[in-house]
Design a protein around this motif. Structure first.
Motif, short mmCIF file in Angstrom:
data_model
loop_
_atom_site.label_atom_id
_atom_site.label_comp_id
_atom_site.label_asym_id
_atom_site.label_seq_id
_atom_site.Cartn_x
_atom_site.Cartn_y
_atom_site.Cartn_z
N GLY A 13 0.78 -1.23 0.00
CA GLY A 13 0.00 0.00 0.00
C GLY A 13 0.81 1.28 0.00
O GLY A 13 0.28 2.35 -0.22
N ASN A 14 2.12 1.16 0.25
CA ASN A 14 2.98 2.34 0.24
C ASN A 14 4.28 1.96 -0.47
O ASN A 14 5.28 1.64 0.16
CB ASN A 14 3.25 2.82 1.68
CG ASN A 14 4.02 4.12 1.72
OD1 ASN A 14 4.41 4.66 0.69
ND2 ASN A 14 4.23 4.61 2.92
N GLY A 15 4.25 2.00 -1.79
CA GLY A 15 5.38 1.54 -2.59
C GLY A 15 6.65 2.33 -2.39
O GLY A 15 7.74 1.83 -2.63
N GLY A 16 6.55 3.55 -1.93
CA GLY A 16 7.73 4.38 -1.78
C GLY A 16 8.46 4.22 -0.46
O GLY A 16 9.51 4.83 -0.26
N ASP A 17 7.96 3.39 0.46
CA ASP A 17 8.60 3.30 1.78
C ASP A 17 9.76 2.31 1.83
O ASP A 17 10.48 2.24 2.82
CB ASP A 17 7.57 2.95 2.86
CG ASP A 17 6.98 1.56 2.72
OD1 ASP A 17 7.35 0.83 1.79
OD2 ASP A 17 6.12 1.21 3.55
N GLY A 18 9.96 1.52 0.77
CA GLY A 18 11.08 0.57 0.73
C GLY A 18 10.87 -0.70 1.53
O GLY A 18 11.80 -1.48 1.71
N HIS A 19 9.65 -0.95 2.04
CA HIS A 19 9.39 -2.14 2.84
C HIS A 19 8.55 -3.15 2.05
O HIS A 19 7.69 -2.78 1.26
CB HIS A 19 8.63 -1.78 4.12
CG HIS A 19 9.39 -0.84 5.01
ND1 HIS A 19 10.59 -1.18 5.60
CD2 HIS A 19 9.13 0.42 5.41
CE1 HIS A 19 11.03 -0.17 6.31
NE2 HIS A 19 10.16 0.83 6.21
N ASN A 20 8.82 -4.42 2.30
CA ASN A 20 8.06 -5.49 1.66
C ASN A 20 6.84 -5.83 2.51
O ASN A 20 6.74 -5.42 3.67
CB ASN A 20 8.94 -6.72 1.47
CG ASN A 20 8.44 -7.64 0.38
OD1 ASN A 20 7.37 -7.43 -0.18
ND2 ASN A 20 9.21 -8.66 0.07
N VAL A 21 5.92 -6.61 1.94
CA VAL A 21 4.72 -7.03 2.65
C VAL A 21 4.62 -8.56 2.59
O VAL A 21 5.22 -9.20 1.73
CB VAL A 21 3.45 -6.39 2.03
CG1 VAL A 21 3.45 -4.89 2.23
CG2 VAL A 21 3.32 -6.70 0.55
N TYR A 22 3.88 -9.13 3.53
CA TYR A 22 3.72 -10.58 3.56
C TYR A 22 2.41 -10.96 4.23
O TYR A 22 1.81 -10.16 4.95
CB TYR A 22 4.90 -11.26 4.25
CG TYR A 22 5.14 -10.88 5.69
CD1 TYR A 22 4.54 -11.58 6.73
CD2 TYR A 22 5.98 -9.82 6.01
CE1 TYR A 22 4.77 -11.24 8.05
CE2 TYR A 22 6.22 -9.48 7.33
CZ TYR A 22 5.62 -10.19 8.34
OH TYR A 22 5.84 -9.85 9.66
N VAL A 23 1.97 -12.18 3.96
CA VAL A 23 0.83 -12.77 4.65
C VAL A 23 1.40 -13.74 5.68
O VAL A 23 2.29 -14.53 5.37
CB VAL A 23 -0.12 -13.50 3.67
CG1 VAL A 23 -1.22 -14.23 4.41
CG2 VAL A 23 -0.72 -12.52 2.67
N HIS A 24 0.89 -13.67 6.89
CA HIS A 24 1.31 -14.51 8.00
C HIS A 24 0.21 -15.55 8.23
O HIS A 24 -0.94 -15.17 8.43
CB HIS A 24 1.43 -13.63 9.24
CG HIS A 24 2.72 -13.73 9.95
ND1 HIS A 24 2.97 -13.02 11.09
CD2 HIS A 24 3.84 -14.44 9.71
CE1 HIS A 24 4.20 -13.29 11.51
NE2 HIS A 24 4.74 -14.15 10.69
N VAL A 25 0.54 -16.83 8.23
CA VAL A 25 -0.44 -17.90 8.43
C VAL A 25 0.06 -18.83 9.51
O VAL A 25 1.25 -19.17 9.55
CB VAL A 25 -0.69 -18.69 7.12
CG1 VAL A 25 -1.68 -19.81 7.35
CG2 VAL A 25 -1.18 -17.77 6.02
#
Length: 139
Positions: A65-77
């Motif tokens: 949701g914030n492509g400019g912040d340099g952080h990746n995203v993930y789903v935790h299961v």
């Protein structure tokens, strides 16, 4: 003329039935959102003992949701109280995911949890959405 009409009606019924089957894949997962991450269009199934290892099967779209912040995203299961598993997305993108999780020592999954998170590196804690918990008792 009658044969053509019957054929058209039969084809229409088959297309309607197949469209209904695709639309009714699983139970909806509410959107999971937190700062910089969104998991949407989610659905899940808790399979029985004789189907797909009795797995918690899930799918949906993970978005940075914030492509400019340099952080990746993930789903935790997490299933059956085991450690959390991470399914990483792509920075500055939206990816479709479809996975199954299960405990090999059990006939079916009776407890599963899912949430969406933004990986902020080792110096800052990750921020995650509220977790959704799903349960089934077949015995």
């Amino acid at each position: 003329m009658k044969k053509a009409l019957i054929g058209a009606v039969a084809a229409g019924l088959m297309l309607t039935a197949s469209g209904t089957a695709v639309a009714a894949w699983g139970t909806p997962i509410p959107d999971l959102t937190s700062a910089g991450v969104r998991f949407s269009e989610g659905e899940y199934k808790l399979h029985g003992p004789t189907s797909n290892h009795g797995a918690f099967e899930w799918k949906g779209r993970l978005t940075d949701g914030n492509g400019g912040d340099g952080h990746n995203v993930y789903v935790h299961v997490r299933v059956e109280g085991h450690d959390w598993l991470k399914y990483y997305g792509k920075q500055r993108r939206s990816v479709y995911m479809h996975h199954s999780n299960w405990d090999g020592a059990q006939r079916y999954t009776s407890e599963a949890r899912i949430r969406a998170c933004r990986d902020r590196g080792s110096f800052h804690p990750d921020n995650c959405s509220h977790e959704q918990a799903y349960f089934q008792d077949r015995d």
